[in-house]
Scaffold this motif. Structure first.
Motif: not given
Length: 130
Positions: A29-34, A104-106, A111-113, A123-130
């Protein structure tokens, strides 16, 4: 596997370096949300639920390219199993002065920042994308 999100991000990076159109990762589920956030922000075409060769649930991710180059230039894991990174709503990091996205996992979901700032949740900052 200790870091399933890190594994998924690495699979995406590796597939894009090889010019693949799709990549398969185990489902959660977490992978799908990301992946929902990546799709909504326009970094991937989308994903579908599938099964791998052993019958386990998997996610097939359709990668996105623009004129032959990957849309995702940099995909970096921020919060790792050994070092979790949390941030308040006003302290959420901006990626490349707003050109990139932090995922971010809130308490209100992944959701996005920008959406997290608008909802005034941290919340927890999961990753950054550029």
């Amino acid at each position: 596997m200790n870091d399933p999100i890190g594994d998924m991000l690495t699979r995406i990076r590796n597939a894009q370096m090889r010019g693949k159109s799709t990549v398969v990762t185990p489902a959660s589920k977490l992978r799908a949300h990301v992946l929902d956030v990546l799709r909504d922000e326009g970094y991937i075409r989308g994903y579908e639920e599938a099964t791998d060769k052993n019958g386990h649930p998997a996610l097939e991710i359709s990668l996105k390219y623009y004129e032959g180059t990957p849309v995702i230039r940099e995909l970096k894991r921020v919060s790792k199993p050994g070092r979790r990174v949390y941030s308040a709503a006003i302290d959420l990091p901006q990626v490349r002065q707003g050109l990139g996205v932090s995922i971010v996992s809130t308490p209100k979901g992944v959701m996005s920042d920008a959406h997290a700032r608008a909802a005034n949740v941290g919340g927890e900052v999961i990753c950054t994308v550029f």
